[in-house]
Design a protein around this motif. Structure first.
Motif, short mmCIF file in Angstrom:
data_model
loop_
_atom_site.label_atom_id
_atom_site.label_comp_id
_atom_site.label_asym_id
_atom_site.label_seq_id
_atom_site.Cartn_x
_atom_site.Cartn_y
_atom_site.Cartn_z
N PRO A 242 15.02 -0.49 18.64
CA PRO A 242 15.96 -0.52 17.76
C PRO A 242 15.88 -1.60 16.81
CG PRO A 242 17.06 0.17 19.79
CD PRO A 242 15.66 -0.20 19.87
N ASN A 243 15.47 -2.82 17.23
CA ASN A 243 15.27 -3.87 16.50
C ASN A 243 13.83 -4.15 15.60
OD1 ASN A 243 13.97 -4.35 18.86
ND2 ASN A 243 14.73 -6.59 18.95
N GLU A 244 13.23 -3.17 15.55
CA GLU A 244 11.64 -3.45 15.21
C GLU A 244 11.96 -3.57 13.53
OE1 GLU A 244 9.05 -4.28 16.59
OE2 GLU A 244 9.19 -3.35 18.44
N ASN A 245 10.99 -4.29 12.97
CA ASN A 245 10.81 -4.45 11.49
C ASN A 245 10.21 -3.48 10.89
OD1 ASN A 245 10.23 -5.28 8.93
ND2 ASN A 245 9.60 -7.27 9.30
N LEU A 246 10.73 -2.38 10.51
CA LEU A 246 10.21 -1.08 10.17
C LEU A 246 9.49 -1.11 8.98
CD1 LEU A 246 10.12 1.72 11.40
CD2 LEU A 246 12.20 2.14 10.05
N PRO A 247 9.92 -1.86 7.71
CA PRO A 247 9.04 -1.87 6.59
C PRO A 247 7.75 -2.55 6.90
CG PRO A 247 11.48 -2.75 6.03
CD PRO A 247 11.26 -2.47 7.70
N LYS A 248 7.57 -3.56 7.73
CA LYS A 248 6.39 -4.21 7.79
C LYS A 248 5.38 -3.35 8.80
CE LYS A 248 4.40 -8.44 10.29
NZ LYS A 248 4.51 -9.64 10.87
N LEU A 249 5.88 -2.74 9.84
CA LEU A 249 5.33 -1.67 10.37
C LEU A 249 4.69 -0.51 9.70
CD1 LEU A 249 7.41 -1.46 13.80
CD2 LEU A 249 5.16 -2.54 13.46
N THR A 250 5.69 -0.13 8.86
CA THR A 250 5.36 1.00 7.83
C THR A 250 4.02 0.68 6.92
OG1 THR A 250 7.49 1.84 7.60
CG2 THR A 250 6.09 2.55 5.95
N PHE A 251 3.98 -0.35 6.14
CA PHE A 251 3.05 -0.92 5.48
C PHE A 251 1.69 -1.03 6.37
CE2 PHE A 251 0.54 -4.16 3.42
CZ PHE A 251 0.46 -3.73 2.22
N SER A 252 1.73 -1.41 7.53
CA SER A 252 0.72 -1.51 8.49
C SER A 252 -0.04 -0.22 8.57
CB SER A 252 1.23 -2.52 9.82
OG SER A 252 1.35 -3.76 9.43
N VAL A 253 0.75 0.64 8.99
CA VAL A 253 0.32 2.01 9.32
C VAL A 253 -0.29 2.64 8.07
CG1 VAL A 253 0.93 4.28 10.01
CG2 VAL A 253 1.87 2.33 11.28
N ALA A 254 0.33 2.43 6.93
CA ALA A 254 -0.01 3.32 5.43
C ALA A 254 -1.33 2.41 5.02
CB ALA A 254 0.72 2.95 4.54
N MET A 255 -1.50 1.00 5.17
CA MET A 255 -2.88 0.35 4.89
C MET A 255 -4.05 0.81 5.88
SD MET A 255 -2.27 -1.01 2.11
CE MET A 255 -0.89 0.30 2.07
N LEU A 256 -3.67 0.83 7.32
CA LEU A 256 -4.68 1.19 8.02
C LEU A 256 -5.16 2.63 7.82
CD1 LEU A 256 -6.57 0.53 10.53
CD2 LEU A 256 -4.84 1.18 12.17
N ASP A 257 -4.29 3.68 7.62
CA ASP A 257 -4.74 5.05 7.49
C ASP A 257 -5.65 5.02 6.11
OD1 ASP A 257 -4.24 8.03 7.42
OD2 ASP A 257 -3.64 7.24 5.38
N THR A 258 -5.01 4.19 4.92
CA THR A 258 -5.81 4.34 3.69
C THR A 258 -6.95 3.91 3.69
OG1 THR A 258 -3.45 4.31 2.52
CG2 THR A 258 -5.21 3.96 1.28
N SER A 259 -7.16 2.70 4.52
CA SER A 259 -8.58 2.00 4.49
C SER A 259 -9.46 2.96 5.15
CB SER A 259 -8.46 0.65 5.66
OG SER A 259 -7.51 -0.10 4.65
N VAL A 260 -8.89 3.65 6.27
CA VAL A 260 -9.91 4.75 7.02
C VAL A 260 -10.36 5.92 5.92
CG1 VAL A 260 -10.15 6.26 8.96
CG2 VAL A 260 -9.21 4.20 9.35
N ALA A 261 -9.36 6.31 5.31
CA ALA A 261 -9.59 7.43 4.34
C ALA A 261 -10.60 6.77 3.30
CB ALA A 261 -8.60 7.84 3.60
N PHE A 262 -10.48 5.43 2.82
CA PHE A 262 -11.38 5.05 1.84
C PHE A 262 -12.74 4.99 2.59
CE2 PHE A 262 -13.54 1.09 0.32
CZ PHE A 262 -13.61 1.53 -1.20
N LEU A 263 -13.04 4.23 3.63
CA LEU A 263 -14.17 4.00 4.56
C LEU A 263 -14.95 5.45 4.60
CD1 LEU A 263 -13.43 1.54 7.05
CD2 LEU A 263 -14.88 1.14 5.24
N ALA A 264 -14.13 6.69 4.82
CA ALA A 264 -14.49 7.97 5.21
C ALA A 264 -15.28 8.39 4.07
CB ALA A 264 -13.64 8.79 5.43
N GLY A 265 -14.74 7.96 2.67
CA GLY A 265 -15.33 8.55 1.48
C GLY A 265 -16.75 7.64 1.29
N LEU A 266 -16.74 6.38 1.88
CA LEU A 266 -17.83 5.39 1.49
C LEU A 266 -19.00 6.10 2.58
CD1 LEU A 266 -16.83 1.90 1.77
CD2 LEU A 266 -17.68 3.24 -0.33
N LEU A 267 -18.56 6.76 3.42
CA LEU A 267 -19.58 7.51 4.53
C LEU A 267 -20.12 8.69 3.99
CD1 LEU A 267 -21.28 7.71 6.97
CD2 LEU A 267 -19.13 8.91 8.17
#
Length: 441
Positions: A242-267
């Motif tokens: 219940p006490n987790e920092n949700l905005p920070k975690l949300t941003f981390s998940v989105a950035m990791l996912d978007t980075s992998v999508a970008f890298l997939a395009g590079l491949l």
């Protein structure tokens, strides 16, 4: 007796699991295909804009709904709508539940292809020609063999629960996925034709940016890549403390996912041009041959032209794809499993096997009607259900849900302005996109 909910034990475990839910075939299979068919760099630019303007807020709202309710999507949405119409909220939860089954029905088929193709290089190394023909071919028998195998692999992880199953395997598989992806990009960059692929992917044609088809494809792909609209993120958000920092975690998940999508395009996109350089026909009438089956229509030919090293590259690539498949199927399967456990008192083992059976029946229906049903299901799911459910989440958090909604309790600061963005800007943007597409068509 009250059911004690399992949950994530660490922030890293959650980020890797949630990113794993998002990082899947949508990133490595769907994203490069959409980019190649919609202007390369132009699609990439619009995709990034959609991620930050719509998908990131949608990811937060979905995680937030689950985190606050500490329940599965049906129960969470019913609670959020309790002051207006609980039945509407519950109905939306059931639509998401059905969407998860629909997604898994076609996703498990494609995941089975990945598993089959990951074994194919081993068959070629052993000079088992008949096995190679079966594994690399396209047959109903192969689909009915490898789709259940992928479903059983998923079920084996789900049976262990959140901490020992989903979190533990995400911590193992995600770093391996990233390592394999970066290694393949580095190798592909050394091949003739790759430079043209990099230019196509990274340099946008600004004349294509306003194309309605490109915009709706980018929006559908962004929501599909982040596993939004079916409740994956809602159920994962509910497993957070219940006490987790949700905005920070949300941003981390989105950035990791978007980075992998970008890298997939590079491949993948440079690989397409490398294949073209090697005499493989890639485009016809400005569109990729095979489109949704790009990876199986073009890349195996490229790997075959690379000799013995091609077998190793093919093995590495399809193992990567199989890992991406599993990290996504476990998150989608957890949605109906948690629903059966929490709402109907099923034991996790019973719920897992029942859900697996239902998905197999749905997958079998698509396999037996593949020519007309497969592409139709994917199109309706990614381009309409996911964004429309995202719109529903915006309306729920921004306008309907009051009691317990912390965004509405903030009178100033970042939370307040974000709440106003979710209430006004996000629904308007998404509605405008759909209207624009309807007019264009």
């Amino acid at each position: 007796m009250a059911h004690t909910r399992d949950g994530f034990q660490s922030r890293l475990g959650f980020v890797l699991a949630a990113a794993g839910a998002a990082v899947g075939l949508g990133n490595i299979w769907g994203f490069p295909t959409q980019a190649a068919n919609h202007g390369g760099g132009a699609f990439l630019l619009v995709y990034f804009a959609v991620i930050f303007l719509l998908a990131l807020p949608a990811l937060y709202t979905e995680l937030y709904l689950g985190h606050q309710a500490q329940a599965n999507p049906v129960k969470a949405l019913k609670t959020a709508w309790r002051e207006r119409s609980p039945k509407v909220g519950a109905a939306a939860g059931y639509i998401g539940l059905g969407g998860a089954i629909v997604m898994l029905s076609f996703y498990s088929i494609v995941a089975g292809w990945m598993l089959s193709h990951s074994l194919d290089p081993l068959a070629q190394m052993a000079e088992l020609d008949s096995v190679h023909a079966f594994l690399s071919g396209d047959s109903i028998l192969r689909n009915f063999l490898f789709t259940p195998l992928m479903l059983l692999l998923t079920a084996s992880i789900i049976l262990k629960g959140v901490k020992s199953g989903i979190e533990a395997w995400s911590r193992r598989l995600m770093p391996l996925l990233l390592l394999l992806l970066v290694g393949l990009i580095a190798y592909m960059a050394t091949l003739d034709g790759a430079a043209e692929g990099f230019r196509t992917y990274l340099i946008p044609d600004f004349a294509k940016i306003s194309d309605p088809d490109l915009i709706i494809a980018a929006m559908g792909q962004a929501f599909f890549s982040l596993s939004l609209g079916v409740g994956c993120m809602m159920i994962y958000g509910s497993y957070l403390k219940p006490n987790e920092n949700l905005p920070k975690l949300t941003f981390s998940v989105a950035m990791l996912d978007t980075s992998v999508a970008f890298l997939a395009g590079l491949l993948i996109i440079p690989a397409i041009f490398v294949a073209q350089q090697n005499g493989v026909q890639v485009f016809q009438d400005g569109k990729l041959i095979g489109e949704g089956r790009l990876i199986f229509a073009i890349l195996p030919e490229l790997f075959a032209n690379m000799g013995q090293v091609g077998l190793l590259v093919s093995l590495t690539f399809f193992v990567l794809m199989s890992i991406a498949s599993v990290t996504s199927t476990i998150s989608s399967t957890e949605i109906p499993v948690s629903f059966l456990v929490e709402n109907h008192g099923f034991k996790r083992k019973q719920a897992t096997w029942l859900v697996t059976l239902v998905i197999f029946i749905a997958s079998s229906t698509i396999i037996l009607n593949f020519d007309w049903l497969f592409e139709l299901v994917i199109s309706l799911f990614t381009q309409y259900q996911l964004p429309l459910m995202g719109l529903f989440y915006f309306v729920t958090v921004g306008w309907v849900w009051k009691r317990g909604n912390q965004l509405h309790l903030e009178s100033r600061g970042a939370h307040y302005w974000f709440a106003q963005y979710v209430r006004f800007v996000c629904p308007i943007l998404m509605t405008a996109v759909f209207i624009n597409v309807a007019i264009a068509k």
